[in-house]
Design a protein around this motif. Structure first.
Motif, PDB file in Angstrom:
ATOM      1  N   ASP A 118     -55.346  61.866  10.157  1.00  0.00           N
ATOM      2  CA  ASP A 118     -55.152  60.479   9.741  1.00  0.00           C
ATOM      3  C   ASP A 118     -55.234  60.908   8.014  1.00  0.00           C
ATOM      4  OD1 ASP A 118     -54.118  58.076   9.385  1.00  0.00           O
ATOM      5  OD2 ASP A 118     -55.695  56.893   9.932  1.00  0.00           O
ATOM      6  N   LEU A 119     -54.532  61.679   7.517  1.00  0.00           N
ATOM      7  CA  LEU A 119     -54.492  62.384   6.746  1.00  0.00           C
ATOM      8  C   LEU A 119     -52.770  62.482   5.024  1.00  0.00           C
ATOM      9  CD1 LEU A 119     -55.856  62.852   4.034  1.00  0.00           C
ATOM     10  CD2 LEU A 119     -56.842  65.094   5.238  1.00  0.00           C
ATOM     11  N   ARG A 120     -52.753  61.317   4.714  1.00  0.00           N
ATOM     12  CA  ARG A 120     -51.518  62.299   3.859  1.00  0.00           C
ATOM     13  C   ARG A 120     -51.322  63.036   2.585  1.00  0.00           C
ATOM     14  NH1 ARG A 120     -46.512  60.286   4.491  1.00  0.00           N
ATOM     15  NH2 ARG A 120     -47.360  58.955   5.823  1.00  0.00           N
ATOM     16  N   LYS A 254     -52.718  44.954   7.776  1.00  0.00           N
ATOM     17  CA  LYS A 254     -53.611  45.932   8.046  1.00  0.00           C
ATOM     18  C   LYS A 254     -53.632  47.706   8.181  1.00  0.00           C
ATOM     19  CE  LYS A 254     -57.579  44.569  11.186  1.00  0.00           C
ATOM     20  NZ  LYS A 254     -58.303  44.754  12.284  1.00  0.00           N
ATOM     21  N   GLN A 255     -51.402  48.061   8.553  1.00  0.00           N
ATOM     22  CA  GLN A 255     -50.984  49.273   8.018  1.00  0.00           C
ATOM     23  C   GLN A 255     -50.516  49.541   7.078  1.00  0.00           C
ATOM     24  OE1 GLN A 255     -48.331  48.816  12.288  1.00  0.00           O
ATOM     25  NE2 GLN A 255     -48.147  50.791  11.757  1.00  0.00           N
ATOM     26  N   ILE A 259     -51.059  51.830   3.954  1.00  0.00           N
ATOM     27  CA  ILE A 259     -49.820  52.421   3.806  1.00  0.00           C
ATOM     28  C   ILE A 259     -49.652  52.639   2.549  1.00  0.00           C
ATOM     29  CG2 ILE A 259     -47.068  52.637   3.263  1.00  0.00           C
ATOM     30  CD1 ILE A 259     -47.530  51.358   6.545  1.00  0.00           C
ATOM     31  N   SER A 260     -50.033  51.733   1.626  1.00  0.00           N
ATOM     32  CA  SER A 260     -50.179  51.402   0.403  1.00  0.00           C
ATOM     33  C   SER A 260     -51.544  52.196   0.072  1.00  0.00           C
ATOM     34  CB  SER A 260     -50.185  49.989  -0.593  1.00  0.00           C
ATOM     35  OG  SER A 260     -51.453  49.145   0.207  1.00  0.00           O
ATOM     36  N   PHE A 275     -45.737  40.961  -0.852  1.00  0.00           N
ATOM     37  CA  PHE A 275     -46.765  42.284  -0.866  1.00  0.00           C
ATOM     38  C   PHE A 275     -45.713  43.836  -1.295  1.00  0.00           C
ATOM     39  CE2 PHE A 275     -47.809  46.565   0.255  1.00  0.00           C
ATOM     40  CZ  PHE A 275     -48.959  46.269   0.827  1.00  0.00           C
ATOM     41  N   ASN A 276     -46.365  44.057  -2.822  1.00  0.00           N
ATOM     42  CA  ASN A 276     -46.001  44.684  -3.806  1.00  0.00           C
ATOM     43  C   ASN A 276     -46.611  46.326  -3.401  1.00  0.00           C
ATOM     44  OD1 ASN A 276     -44.196  42.547  -5.148  1.00  0.00           O
ATOM     45  ND2 ASN A 276     -46.359  41.367  -5.579  1.00  0.00           N
ATOM     46  N   ASP A 277     -46.380  46.772  -3.584  1.00  0.00           N
ATOM     47  CA  ASP A 277     -46.949  48.968  -3.417  1.00  0.00           C
ATOM     48  C   ASP A 277     -46.062  48.877  -4.596  1.00  0.00           C
ATOM     49  OD1 ASP A 277     -47.401  51.375  -2.961  1.00  0.00           O
ATOM     50  OD2 ASP A 277     -46.378  51.677  -1.380  1.00  0.00           O
ATOM     51  N   LEU A 278     -47.903  49.371  -5.023  1.00  0.00           N
ATOM     52  CA  LEU A 278     -47.740  49.697  -7.058  1.00  0.00           C
ATOM     53  C   LEU A 278     -47.763  50.715  -7.006  1.00  0.00           C
ATOM     54  CD1 LEU A 278     -50.708  47.573  -8.354  1.00  0.00           C
ATOM     55  CD2 LEU A 278     -48.646  46.790  -7.862  1.00  0.00           C
ATOM     56  N   ARG A 279     -47.650  52.302  -5.805  1.00  0.00           N
ATOM     57  CA  ARG A 279     -47.363  52.976  -5.888  1.00  0.00           C
ATOM     58  C   ARG A 279     -46.372  53.540  -6.695  1.00  0.00           C
ATOM     59  NH1 ARG A 279     -47.768  55.598  -0.344  1.00  0.00           N
ATOM     60  NH2 ARG A 279     -46.669  53.805  -0.061  1.00  0.00           N
TER      61      ARG A 279
END
Length: 331
Positions: A118-120, A254-255, A259-260, A275-279
């Motif tokens: 479980d590593l990105r 949670k997922q 993810i973010s 929900f705003n993904d800042l990446r």
């Protein structure tokens, strides 16, 4: 990376592995192999948004996938091609798969290269489309393609393409480090206490860099160009994570947070939560802009929570490119 870049990389790798023996067919199969890992995008047609995001750049971008599927594709090609060497065809597919995943690991989204761990892996040193990486690479690939398969020039051109593209990729790490130091220095000068910094290049270049800075109750977003002459300024975005407290135990929530990588804000518009993904930043460089690149409407009822990605406007993308070009030249 974008499809063209992966096709070029796959073709060049195919040429390096087998070009001397099968000529342009090595480039053809390398290009095909370079697109196969991205077929995971079709998961969005068969599952919900959160599950599709979890799958993207997962198993098909792992070393496990390269090891398991390279022999399968190698065997298939060796069945009907005149060149019957199963081992060499397998090597072609393995290296095309593996280099595809390795290149994607340099982007903001990253890859699960070591799946099932479980590593990105995400170095965040290059944007998914970068002409400075792709175009010189493409030129040398075309030059190689035009040569006879047994000539030294063919291998020379292909090797130059691989060396130039790889050198640029290594250079992006240095540029990221320099940009990070500038953001860190700006925060010190303004006496801003922070928890962590996340940096990435802006669209289509590695001259203009963006940073997300986490503080106790908000995120600060800023941009820095190597041509800047004025201090870096930051825009503040409240976390509003408490708006998700009612759904904190929901698995989809949670997922999505996972993810973010925890880089997210919650906004409320007309009693609707987003929900705003800042990446991946914003679609505008205007002050206090709210149009995040990845913005998801949160649909809820008593039984489930669902995330629906907000559609993007092509006009916003064109406007952003103009703003980026202007900002790249300095503040």
């Amino acid at each position: 990376m974008d499809s063209l870049t992966q096709i070029v990389l796959g073709a060049a790798v195919g040429e390096a592995v087998l070009g001397k023996k099968v000529g342009n067919k090595a480039m053809l199969y390398g290009a095909i192999a370079g697109t196969i890992p991205d077929l995971d995008v079709f998961a969005s047609f068969f599952t919900d948004t959160v599950s599709a995001l979890s799958i993207h750049r997962g198993f098909t971008h792992s070393i496990v996938f390269s090891v398991l599927f390279a022999p399968i594709f190698g065997w298939l090609i060796s069945r009907f091609e005149n060149y019957k060497n199963f081992k060499n065809w397998s090597w072609l597919f393995f290296w095309a798969f593996f280099t595809h995943s390795l290149l994607d690991a340099h982007t903001t989204w990253g890859t699960q290269l070591f799946w099932p761990l479980d590593l990105r892996l995400a170095f965040k040193t290059i944007f998914v489309i970068d002409p400075m990486y792709t175009l010189p690479f493409l030129v040398f690939l075309i030059l190689a393609m035009l040569q006879k398969r047994t000539t030294k020039k063919r291998r020379l051109y292909n090797n130059i393409g691989l060396i130039v593209s790889s050198t640029y990729l290594l250079l992006t790490f240095i540029l990221k480090w320099l940009a990070f130091n500038q953001f860190e220095e700006a925060l010190k000068k303004e006496n801003i206490s922070y928890l962590q910094i996340d940096t990435r290049p802006s669209a289509l270049n590695t001259i203009l860099w963006s940073a997300n800075i986490e503080t106790k109750d908000a995120y600060l977003l800023g941009n820095y160009s190597f041509f800047d002459s004025k201090p870096i300024s930051f825009e503040k975005y409240p976390k509003n994570h408490e708006l998700l407290l009612d759904f904190a135990k929901n698995e989809k929530v949670k997922q999505m947070i996972k993810i973010s990588e925890g880089w997210y804000t919650i906004t409320k518009e007309n009693n609707q939560l987003y929900f705003n993904d800042l990446r991946f930043g914003l679609l505008s460089l205007a002050p206090n802009a709210q149009d995040f690149v990845f913005k998801y409407k949160i649909e809820t009822n008593e039984q489930y929570v669902n995330f629906i990605e907000e559609p993007k406007n092509n006009r916003d993308a064109k406007k952003l490119l103009f703003q980026l070009w202007k900002r790249l030249k300095g503040n």
